[in-house]
Scaffold this motif. Structure first.
Motif, short mmCIF file in Angstrom:
data_model
loop_
_atom_site.label_atom_id
_atom_site.label_comp_id
_atom_site.label_asym_id
_atom_site.label_seq_id
_atom_site.Cartn_x
_atom_site.Cartn_y
_atom_site.Cartn_z
N ARG A 15 0.91 -1.30 0.13
CA ARG A 15 -0.10 -0.04 0.08
C ARG A 15 0.88 1.15 0.16
O ARG A 15 0.48 2.19 -0.32
CB ARG A 15 -0.75 -0.01 1.18
CG ARG A 15 -1.97 -1.11 1.24
CD ARG A 15 -3.26 -0.54 0.29
NE ARG A 15 -3.69 0.48 0.81
CZ ARG A 15 -4.79 0.68 1.69
NH1 ARG A 15 -5.26 -0.55 2.30
NH2 ARG A 15 -5.34 1.84 1.89
N TYR A 16 1.80 1.23 0.59
CA TYR A 16 2.92 2.26 0.73
C TYR A 16 3.55 2.80 -0.55
O TYR A 16 3.80 4.02 -0.71
CB TYR A 16 3.99 2.24 1.90
CG TYR A 16 5.28 1.43 1.32
CD1 TYR A 16 6.45 2.03 1.09
CD2 TYR A 16 5.03 0.03 1.25
CE1 TYR A 16 7.32 1.30 0.73
CE2 TYR A 16 6.15 -0.56 1.10
CZ TYR A 16 7.16 -0.03 0.59
OH TYR A 16 8.47 -0.76 0.41
N VAL A 17 3.39 2.08 -1.56
CA VAL A 17 3.96 2.62 -3.00
C VAL A 17 2.91 2.24 -3.97
O VAL A 17 3.02 2.86 -5.05
CB VAL A 17 5.06 1.62 -3.46
CG1 VAL A 17 6.30 1.71 -2.62
CG2 VAL A 17 4.64 -0.10 -3.38
N SER A 18 1.71 1.98 -3.48
CA SER A 18 0.53 1.80 -4.45
C SER A 18 -0.50 2.65 -4.29
O SER A 18 -1.03 3.49 -5.29
CB SER A 18 0.00 0.31 -4.72
OG SER A 18 -0.52 -0.34 -3.57
N ALA A 20 -1.13 4.66 -1.74
CA ALA A 20 -0.53 5.97 -0.59
C ALA A 20 -0.44 7.38 -1.29
O ALA A 20 0.44 7.25 -2.41
CB ALA A 20 0.36 5.88 0.23
N THR A 23 3.79 8.73 -1.16
CA THR A 23 4.47 7.61 -1.49
C THR A 23 6.13 7.90 -1.40
O THR A 23 6.90 7.02 -0.97
CB THR A 23 4.10 6.92 -2.94
OG1 THR A 23 3.04 6.63 -2.94
CG2 THR A 23 5.26 5.84 -3.39
N TYR A 26 6.97 7.73 2.43
CA TYR A 26 7.06 6.10 2.94
C TYR A 26 8.20 5.63 2.27
O TYR A 26 8.81 4.80 2.93
CB TYR A 26 5.96 5.49 2.50
CG TYR A 26 4.47 5.94 3.25
CD1 TYR A 26 4.39 5.57 4.65
CD2 TYR A 26 3.54 6.18 2.54
CE1 TYR A 26 3.40 5.93 5.09
CE2 TYR A 26 2.32 6.49 3.10
CZ TYR A 26 2.41 6.47 4.77
OH TYR A 26 1.21 6.76 5.34
N LEU A 27 8.73 5.98 0.96
CA LEU A 27 10.06 5.36 0.63
C LEU A 27 11.08 5.92 1.14
O LEU A 27 12.08 4.99 1.45
CB LEU A 27 9.91 5.44 -0.95
CG LEU A 27 9.16 4.87 -1.87
CD1 LEU A 27 9.16 5.31 -3.36
CD2 LEU A 27 9.55 3.37 -1.94
#
Length: 486
Positions: A15-18, A20, A23, A26-27
């Protein structure tokens, strides 16, 4: 195998790359936790390492969300602080979870992957049969050497996974390119060469090495219980089914390994590879037919002109002039100086239309408005000729190797022998394969080549000196000899 509910829950790890909006943030947080082993950080420490890009409250919100998704876990380490303020800043610490770390490694690998074709690791397939033979010998050798056996098994399965992944990536890229409708010209010629040369090379390698692997697997099959038993004696993680074992430690792993070369639950891997090559070649011929038909009749712009006419009828005069200028490029010219002009005979972009020489327009376009290409279309090249050439080159190379092998077997004891350069190079190739398996060579060793029908025997002893027309080769401290058969 995970349950359907568990699989759905694990998908939230992405979820943190798709899904959110933050992003990038989070990365940045996940990269900090993935930069080492057992990294334990608080929100304040994360803020300091990010150089103040995010405030402490924002970092704590991002970390809490990653904990809910399963990418991070809360640390249970007690913080040693001197004041209450320090305790408040360090009261919550985070660590990366196992699945969260694996997902982030996949994300970083995906971000670093290029859009181009990936080369297939076909060289790994050549040593698969030899490694299977070595595993069979280690399984029955006394005294047992489980560590060396485990190293060979892990290398075998790792090489096979790398080969299959690169093969899948290459054909997936090939499929996306061949499905393009605009593939023509130089791109078409480039990928035609890829199909005729590289794909044929892959098929030849698999067709040559797959039977050797199948035979080696058949010889190893009776010794698989001994292999698994010796691997089970090695120290490892205890924990039953929850432990993720290395590949090659169960009978199921070996069954899946052999199913690619034999039959398995459907067609074997070599058969699927040949079918994919034929399908790609058929798509290439379809693109060739399309290019020939479009070159002969031209493309109709009737729908575009009707759409433009309807747009003209629905707008006022000023908008119509702007639409005309935008559609047909009739806007006033703006001549900008682009620096010093090179005296190479070409007209630079800064030259005005009034001063530039006229452009030579074909008569059919100038007088009739006909843009149809003249002359006959070139014929689609026959891939059979290139295939026959490649087969002839492969047969000539195989004949040369067989002649060199016959010369080596005729020499027998190689010390003092005079060999041709080709036989000398073949001897060095066989010796390199022996050294790659056993670098110390503290005892007798041998290398059998089923294709050439010879066996190289290597023993510690006096130097072996071989003369050739282009020089003398000395192998120090080893006695070399060749015998017929395997």
């Amino acid at each position: 195998m995970t349950a359907p509910d568990d699989a759905t829950t694990r998908l939230t790890l992405y979820r943190y790359v798709s899904g959110a909006e933050q992003t990038v943030e989070y990365l940045a947080v996940m990269r900090l936790f993935s930069s080492g082993l057992l990294i334990d950080l608080s929100a304040t420490e994360i803020t300091d390492r990010l150089g103040g890009q995010l405030d402490v409250d924002t970092v704590e919100d991002r970390c809490d969300q990653l904990v809910r998704w399963g990418n991070l876990v809360r640390s249970v380490r007690d913080a040693r602080v001197r004041t209450i303020a320090d305790w408040q800043r360090a009261r919550t610490r985070y660590q990366i979870s196992k699945l969260g770390g694996r997902v982030h490694r996949q994300v970083e690998e995906l971000l670093a992957t290029t859009e181009g074709a990936r080369e297939v690791a076909r060289e790994l397939l050549a040593g698969t049969a030899d490694r299977l033979v070595l595993i069979r010998r280690l399984a029955t050798a006394e005294p047992a050497d489980p560590e060396k056996l485990a190293a060979e098994v892990t290398t075998l399965f790792g090489n096979q996974r790398t080969f299959l992944d690169s093969l899948a990536d290459f054909y997936a890229y090939l499929a996306t390119v061949l499905s393009r409708y605009d593939l023509a010209g130089e791109e078409y010629a480039t990928f035609k060469g890829v199909l005729l040369d590289y794909v044929d090379l892959l098929g030849s390698d698999v067709g040559r090495h797959a039977p050797l692997v199948v035979d080696a697997l058949a010889e190893l099959q009776p010794h698989l219980p001994a292999v698994l038993a010796r691997l089970a004696t090695l120290p490892g993680l205890a924990g039953g089914t929850a432990v993720e074992r290395l590949p090659g430690r169960t009978g199921r792993d070996w069954a899946e390994f052999g199913s690619w070369f034999t039959d398995g639950h459907g067609r074997s891997g070599p058969e699927r590879l040949r079918s994919a090559a034929e399908q790609a070649l058929g798509q290439l011929l379809t693109n060739a037919k399309r290019m020939v038909s479009s070159a002969g009749t031209g493309l109709s712009r009737r729908d575009d002109l009707l759409r433009l006419a309807s747009a003209f009828s629905a707008c006022d005069d000023e908008t119509s002039h702007r639409l005309w200028a935008s559609t047909f490029g009739a806007a006033p010219a703006r001549h900008l100086s682009l620096g010093i002009e090179d005296d190479d005979g070409h007209i630079p972009p800064s030259t005005s239309w009034w001063d530039a020489p006229p452009v030579d327009v074909p008569v059919t376009v100038r007088e009739q408005g006909d843009r149809t290409a003249r002359g006959r279309s070139g014929r689609v090249p026959d891939p059979g000729l290139d295939r026959a050439r490649l087969l002839a080159e492969a047969e000539a190379e195989a004949a040369a190797r067989r002649a060199a092998a016959a010369e080596l077997t005729a020499a027998g004891r190689l010390h003092g022998a005079r060999l041709s350069p080709a036989a000398r190079d073949l001897l060095l190739d066989q010796l390199a394969a022996v050294v790659a398996v056993d670098q110390l060579l503290t005892g007798p060793s041998r290398r059998s080549d089923a294709d050439l029908g010879l066996t190289l025997h290597v023993e510690p002893g006096p130097d072996t000196v071989v003369d050739s027309s282009d020089g003398r080769t000395t192998v120090h401290g080893l006695s070399l000899s060749i015998t017929v058969g395997t």
